[in-house]
Design an enzyme around this catalytic site. Structure first.
Site, short mmCIF file in Angstrom:
data_model
loop_
_atom_site.label_atom_id
_atom_site.label_comp_id
_atom_site.label_asym_id
_atom_site.label_seq_id
_atom_site.Cartn_x
_atom_site.Cartn_y
_atom_site.Cartn_z
N GLY A 45 0.81 -1.20 0.00
CA GLY A 45 0.00 0.00 0.00
C GLY A 45 0.85 1.25 0.00
O GLY A 45 2.00 1.24 -0.38
N LYS A 62 4.63 3.26 7.09
CA LYS A 62 4.09 2.33 6.12
C LYS A 62 3.43 1.14 6.80
O LYS A 62 3.94 0.63 7.80
CB LYS A 62 5.19 1.83 5.19
CG LYS A 62 4.65 0.93 4.08
CD LYS A 62 5.72 0.60 3.07
CE LYS A 62 5.10 -0.21 1.93
NZ LYS A 62 6.09 -0.53 0.89
N ASP A 160 12.01 -6.94 -3.15
CA ASP A 160 11.64 -5.98 -4.20
C ASP A 160 12.81 -5.03 -4.47
O ASP A 160 12.64 -3.81 -4.53
CB ASP A 160 10.39 -5.20 -3.82
CG ASP A 160 9.67 -4.61 -5.04
OD1 ASP A 160 9.96 -5.07 -6.17
OD2 ASP A 160 8.84 -3.71 -4.87
#
Length: 671
Positions: A45, A62, A160
């Site tokens: 998100g 976050k 990532d």
């Protein structure tokens, strides 16, 4: 209002259950972290810029849970897993990994509170420059490998790794960010909406095997290899917007051609080994990257200029073949790199897979050296720097001067032809001296006006000048790395700095005094003169690597153990009533700007003894530029322009009704 889930503020979102609604600006988590604005989206998100009300600082916040991918049955397990991830990330303390300040758990979310960092993402740099020179790419890759090793030693996987999640700060520091989809090594394989988590072009091939155990540290290192390839080649090794496209390209061409990688070829090939058991581990990749940077003749990492043509349109140097990259030779020991390593790192307890990976590339040192010689001979990887490297620029300038029989004008035209724009480092946060208004994009101040006037005498219009924000701590490295051509940033001229930093000064263009900035209405101390600050032993803040950093202690002042990169950070501490900082030491004209901006809270003490002569700085190995700057600054000081700039920018700070006498320019031959 106050919700039962521990988040105060108005709800947000459209429809659905309350836990499905995203937070909105000014939501306050746990009564402490006020969400201000989304600053990016990631694996779980949005990431928010937030204000820590308790410590009065800005942070990044976050959420770790992707609530859209959960059912009520899986929510409890997901919360427990996210809690463990946040705790593990908080234990990682490394300069190349984003700092986690706090972990907050509410009824429907696990939040991590991280340091809010300023800088450009590597993706932004690649978008601007197209490609990076080998030295700079190797330096960025080395810092990424160091960060990944620290992460993996904490049994955490990033999952990532890509240019968008790599922050390149002023001064060259590289920080891995966005751990929103991080997980533990050996954790159950987790997918989102039926697909593997991550960004397709950077996903390792083993993640798609039918019986894959899920992501491992080798998966992160594959992504590092893809990123290194992208930096030097200007494109992805395995293109595709969908997972199946990327995997098909890996199967069809598992060894992508290397045209500009030079001595980075063996590193990239080792990281892009399709078999994860044969892939380089982080420690070996570090060692290889250090060797690339240590190669004789490898220039200092520099700012790459935007290439005139896309990489495919350049002359093609001999490619580094797979067989050539692993040519047999003297075997490397595969030991951990020299120099500092993260605390708790283990160099000997490597897995059998890691040993096999290093064994496959035990000839990398000889191969890298051979590739370097071949490509240097063909003008290969130096070309990829876009003509902005130190060695190339100096050589072209000297050859131009020689071929013209000492014709300085022709030599200067050749220098300018290699730099269509002039990049000048300046400070962004010094009102009156140099200030960047982020809302309007306008630079202003005395230093800025001096820089523009000097650029005009070098033959550059205002539209051809780019300002680049620097700090006291990083301005020397910005020059050495070639990211700026000149620095005009209240830079005090000292012989020690010239020798230590490998720079040259021309100036002074201004002589500042020294002073102290203090709280105007301190309930604890009466601070009206410098002697009061010393006698009360209150903590004094100054910028790291400033001329005051060492002087304060020698003069008997009390300083903290750690000093920030900018004076602005010092002033922020001074304004914080809970801070132990009661004074800021710097130049009188610099501090006067802060006092003028906040007259109710700050006051400037009378100037002390001594002066700080401000000079224009450049690399020491560019005598042609120094000669032009010297003559240009001499003209500025000789005319009325200097006085006009002083009255416009500095008179409001100093209170003088007339300009002072102009500084006397020191001898500045092109030596």
């Amino acid at each position: 209002m106050h919700n039962d889930d521990g988040i105060s503020g108005a709800g947000g979102g459209v429809g659905g259950h309350p836990e499905d609604r995203p937070p909105v600006p000014h939501t306050v988590i746990e009564g402490r972290y006020e969400l201000l604005e989304p600053i990016g989206s990631g694996g779980m998100g949005e990431v928010w810029k937030a204000h820590d009300r308790r410590l009065r600082r800005f942070v990044a916040v976050k959420g770790l849970l992707d609530r859209r991918a959960m059912t009520p049955d899986t929510q409890q397990a997901a919360v427990q897993r996210a809690r463990r991830e946040a705790e593990a990330l908080a234990k990682i303390e490394h300069q190349n990994v984003v700092t986690v300040h706090d972990q907050i758990e509410t009824a429907d979310q696990v939040w991590i509170v991280m340091k809010l960092l300023e800088g450009r993402s590597l993706a932004d740099l690649l978008s601007r420059d197209g490609v990076l020179g080998v030295p700079r790419a190797a330096d960025i890759g080395l810092q990424m490998a160091q960060g990944l090793r620290a992460v993996h030693e904490a049994s955490v996987l990033h999952r990532d790794v890509k240019p968008g999640n790599v922050l390149v700060r002023d001064g060259g520091q590289v920080v891995l960010v966005d751990f929103g989809i991080a997980t533990f090594e050996g954790a159950d394989r987790v997918t989102r909406y039926g697909g593997v988590i991550g960004t397709p072009p950077y996903l390792a091939p083993e993640l798609f095997a039918p019986a894959t155990p899920g992501p491992t540290s080798a998966s992160d290192l594959w992504a590092l290899g893809v990123t290194l390839y992208e930096m030097v080649e200007g494109r992805l090794p395995f293109a595709g917007n969908e997972v199946w496209e990327v995997q098909a390209n890996i199967q069809q061409s598992p060894e992508p051609a290397l045209r500009y990688a030079g001595p980075l070829g063996p590193v990239i090939q080792g990281l892009l080994a399709v078999d994860p058991d044969s892939r380089l581990d982080a420690a070996t990749a570090e060692a290889m990257l250090r060797e690339v940077l240590a190669e004789p003749g490898t220039p200092t990492p520099v700012r790459a200029a935007t290439p005139a043509h896309p990489p495919t349109a350049r002359p093609t140097p001999p490619a580094v073949s797979s067989s050539g990259a692993v040519a047999s030779g003297t075997a490397s020991s595969g030991t951990a790199p020299s120099g500092p390593v993260p605390a708790g790192s283990v160099s000997s307890g490597t897995s059998s897979a890691s040993r096999e990976g290093r064994g496959r590339f035990r000839g990398w040192k000889v191969a890298a050296a051979a590739a370097c010689v071949v490509l240097l001979a063909g003008g290969g990887w130096l070309v990829s720097q876009g003509g902005s490297g130190d060695k190339q620029d100096d050589a072209s300038g000297q050859q131009g001067a020689g071929s013209a029989g000492g014709d300085a004008k022709q030599a200067w035209e050749q220098w300018k032809s290699a730099r269509k724009r002039l990049t000048i480092g300046a400070k962004e946060d010094q009102p009156g001296l140099s200030f960047y208004d982020k809302d309007t994009g306008v630079w202003s101040g005395f230093d800025v006006d001096i820089a523009y006037a000097l650029a005009g005498r070098l033959g550059y219009d205002r539209e051809e000048v780019d300002f680049y924000g620097v700090t006291t701590a990083n301005r020397a490295s910005k020059l050495k790395n070639g990211e700026v051509d000149l620095v005009v940033a209240s830079y005090s001229m000292t012989p020690e700095r010239e020798k230590r930093d490998g720079i040259s000064f021309v100036g002074p263009y201004y002589n500042a005094g020294s002073s102290l900035l203090v709280r105007k209405n301190s309930a604890k101390y009466d601070l009206d003169e410098a002697v009061d600050v010393k006698r009360n032993q209150v903590e004094v803040c100054t910028a790291r690597d400033s001329t005051y950093a060492d002087r304060l202690q020698k003069d008997g002042y009390t300083t903290g153990k750690w000093q920030p990169d900018t004076y602005k950070e010092c002033v922020e501490r001074l304004l914080d009533k809970r801070s132990s900082v009661y004074a800021v030491a710097s130049d009188d004209v610099l501090l006067a700007g802060y006092a003028r901006n906040d007259p109710e809270e700050l006051k400037l003490l009378p100037s002390g003894a001594g002066t700080e002569p401000y000079g224009v700085a450049m690399r020491k190995d560019d005598p042609l530029l120094k000669s032009k700057v010297c003559s240009g600054l001499r003209e500025i000081l000789a005319g009325k322009q200097w006085s006009e700039m002083y009255m416009k920018d500095l008179s409001p700070l100093t209170g003088r009704k007339t300009a002072p006498s102009r500084p006397e320019l020191r001898p500045c031959s092109a030596e």
